[in-house]
Scaffold this motif. Structure first.
Motif, PDB file in Angstrom:
ATOM      1  N   LEU A  12      42.278 140.701  31.891  1.00 38.21           N
ATOM      2  CA  LEU A  12      41.667 141.943  32.392  1.00 38.21           C
ATOM      3  C   LEU A  12      42.433 143.095  32.071  1.00 38.21           C
ATOM      4  N   ILE A  13      41.781 144.307  31.933  1.00 42.17           N
ATOM      5  CA  ILE A  13      42.292 145.560  31.177  1.00 42.17           C
ATOM      6  C   ILE A  13      41.474 146.638  31.885  1.00 42.17           C
ATOM      7  N   GLN A  14      42.540 147.420  32.400  1.00 41.33           N
ATOM      8  CA  GLN A  14      41.896 148.985  32.821  1.00 41.33           C
ATOM      9  C   GLN A  14      42.701 149.882  32.173  1.00 41.33           C
ATOM     10  N   PRO A  45      29.908 140.455  41.417  1.00 39.95           N
ATOM     11  CA  PRO A  45      30.868 141.090  42.086  1.00 39.95           C
ATOM     12  C   PRO A  45      31.130 142.400  41.465  1.00 39.95           C
ATOM     13  N   GLY A  46      30.672 142.311  39.909  1.00 32.35           N
ATOM     14  CA  GLY A  46      30.798 143.494  38.994  1.00 32.35           C
ATOM     15  C   GLY A  46      32.393 143.699  38.719  1.00 32.35           C
ATOM     16  N   TRP A  47      33.307 142.506  38.512  1.00 34.15           N
ATOM     17  CA  TRP A  47      34.712 143.006  38.467  1.00 34.15           C
ATOM     18  C   TRP A  47      34.647 143.348  36.801  1.00 34.15           C
ATOM     19  N   TYR A 102      37.087 144.551  30.236  1.00 38.08           N
ATOM     20  CA  TYR A 102      37.523 145.767  30.754  1.00 38.08           C
ATOM     21  C   TYR A 102      36.972 145.577  32.153  1.00 38.08           C
ATOM     22  N   THR A 103      37.852 146.042  33.301  1.00 38.89           N
ATOM     23  CA  THR A 103      37.348 146.195  34.578  1.00 38.89           C
ATOM     24  C   THR A 103      37.712 147.674  35.307  1.00 38.89           C
ATOM     25  N   PRO A 104      36.633 148.059  35.940  1.00 37.51           N
ATOM     26  CA  PRO A 104      37.011 149.187  36.352  1.00 37.51           C
ATOM     27  C   PRO A 104      38.084 149.399  37.466  1.00 37.51           C
ATOM     28  N   ASP A 105      38.376 148.249  38.147  1.00 33.35           N
ATOM     29  CA  ASP A 105      39.543 148.169  39.207  1.00 33.35           C
ATOM     30  C   ASP A 105      40.033 146.896  39.129  1.00 33.35           C
TER      31      ASP A 105
END
Length: 371
Positions: free
Chosen positions: A340-342, A155-157, A262-265
């Protein structure tokens, strides 16, 4: 002279046979099996999302697992950080000459895709060790000795590891900071203006005393090596334990407390993880009701109700915002967890978010005691 590390290769875990960490990382967090190896009593599974790679070592063989050490530890744990370096042979020679322990001296491993060389450095941080590895000429998907898994797209999370937080014994941060500087070239990264490297960022827990000291370290500004964060407890009221002290007891010593991915969303990632059975910490309702918090969230382009529903914390101002959400522990011992961090322009760690995490973990511990 410190070793120059180029990037993080993987984070290794040691768990008993049958422990579900590898399964959960795939089913819940969307990592994909990259490569596998079974030999000498060990089952080693490399799992990947973006540039974040976890190596899960299951079982307990008579010898060391490939690319690491067997810590022979009593509880499941994250036990090894593997870094890409220019020359592990020279690095091991230099560190050994300075008196640093090298339990695995340089070893070369080869298969049809090429060769790598690695050595292992023991750290003064609980059961943690560091693998120094050179693989510039290796053409395989992971490392020699592993069977490629040819995974389907995930999923590319998660895109990469943002930071690594070590739970430290009280008063040990200054010594550890110097060790990371002398061995691996990490330098102090101030989290507040005028911060003393030996005191870090000290945050009070409020009435009753106690609190948290954070010391951030990085190899170079804007580099690809994740930030290291040293976390230790400040003296509090007798008979009470904060989350760092609880980790030290349950983990039976210092160690890697959590990994920031790191997550982009962050909304998409957290919703997907919950749908897959993942569990996040719930945060105090008062966090989202603070004066100005709703406006801050809206200024960052998000809806307060959505962040509150997913337990996502937001800190920052103007064009620099930080969003974070924290899982419950991945182990029954209630030790290691994921974050998770954005980042929307922010480069540090939000103090309001740190306080909210502090309170949330304390409340989670109280609920566990009541149950």
């Amino acid at each position: 002279m410190a070793v120059h590390i180029r990037r993080l290769c993987h984070i290794a875990f040691h768990v008993p046979a049958g422990q579900p960490l590898a399964r959960d990382l795939q089913r819940v967090f969307g990592l994909r099996l990259l490569a596998a190896r079974e030999a000498g009593g060990w089952r080693q599974l490399a799992l990947r999302s973006g540039d974040a790679v976890f190596l899960v070592n299951e079982g307990a063989g008579p010898g060391e697992p490939l690319y690491g050490l067997d810590p022979r530890y009593a509880v499941p744990s994250a036990t090894n950080l593997c870094f890409d370096v220019d020359d592990p042979v020279a690095a091991a020679r230099t560190l050994a000459a300075q008196g640093f322990p090298i339990p695995v001296h340089p070893v070369s491993v080869r298969d049809e895709q090429g060769a790598v060389t690695y050595a292992v450095l023991r750290a003064p941080a609980g059961n943690l060790s560091f693998t120094l590895l050179e693989r510039s000429g290796y053409r395989g998907p992971f490392l020699p000795g592993f069977r490629p898994a040819h995974p389907a797209a995930g999923p590319g999370w998660v895109s990469h590891v943002d930071h690594l937080t070590l739970a430290c014994a009280p008063g040990s941060s200054p010594t550890l900071r110097r060790w990371f500087h002398d061995c691996l070239g990490f330098r102090h990264l101030p989290l507040s203006t005028g911060e003393d490297p030996d005191h870090g960022l000290e945050m009070s827990a409020g009435p009753g005393g106690g609190g948290l000291r954070l010391t951030a370290l990085q190899t170079e500004i804007g580099g690809v090596v994740p930030t290291l964060v040293l976390a230790e407890s400040l003296p509090g009221a007798p008979g009470t334990q904060d989350q760092v002290e609880q980790f030290l007891v349950r983990h039976r010593g210092p160690g890697l407390q959590h990994v920031g991915l790191y997550t982009p969303d962050i909304l998409e990632a957290s919703e997907g993880i919950v749908a897959a059975g993942g569990r996040f910490l719930t945060h105090p309702e008062a966090y989202y009701l603070q004066p100005g918090k709703a406006g801050q969230i809206l200024a960052a382009g998000h809806k307060p109700s959505l962040l509150a529903r997913q337990g996502i914390l937001l800190d920052g101002d103007k064009d620099n915002f930080l969003l974070q959400v924290f899982t419950k522990s991945l182990f029954a011992e209630d030790t290691f967890f994921l974050e998770l961090i954005q980042r929307q322009g922010a480069t540090g760690f939000g103090q309001d978010n740190i306080r909210a995490l502090w309170q949330s973990v304390q409340e989670e511990a109280l609920r566990g005691q009541e149950a």
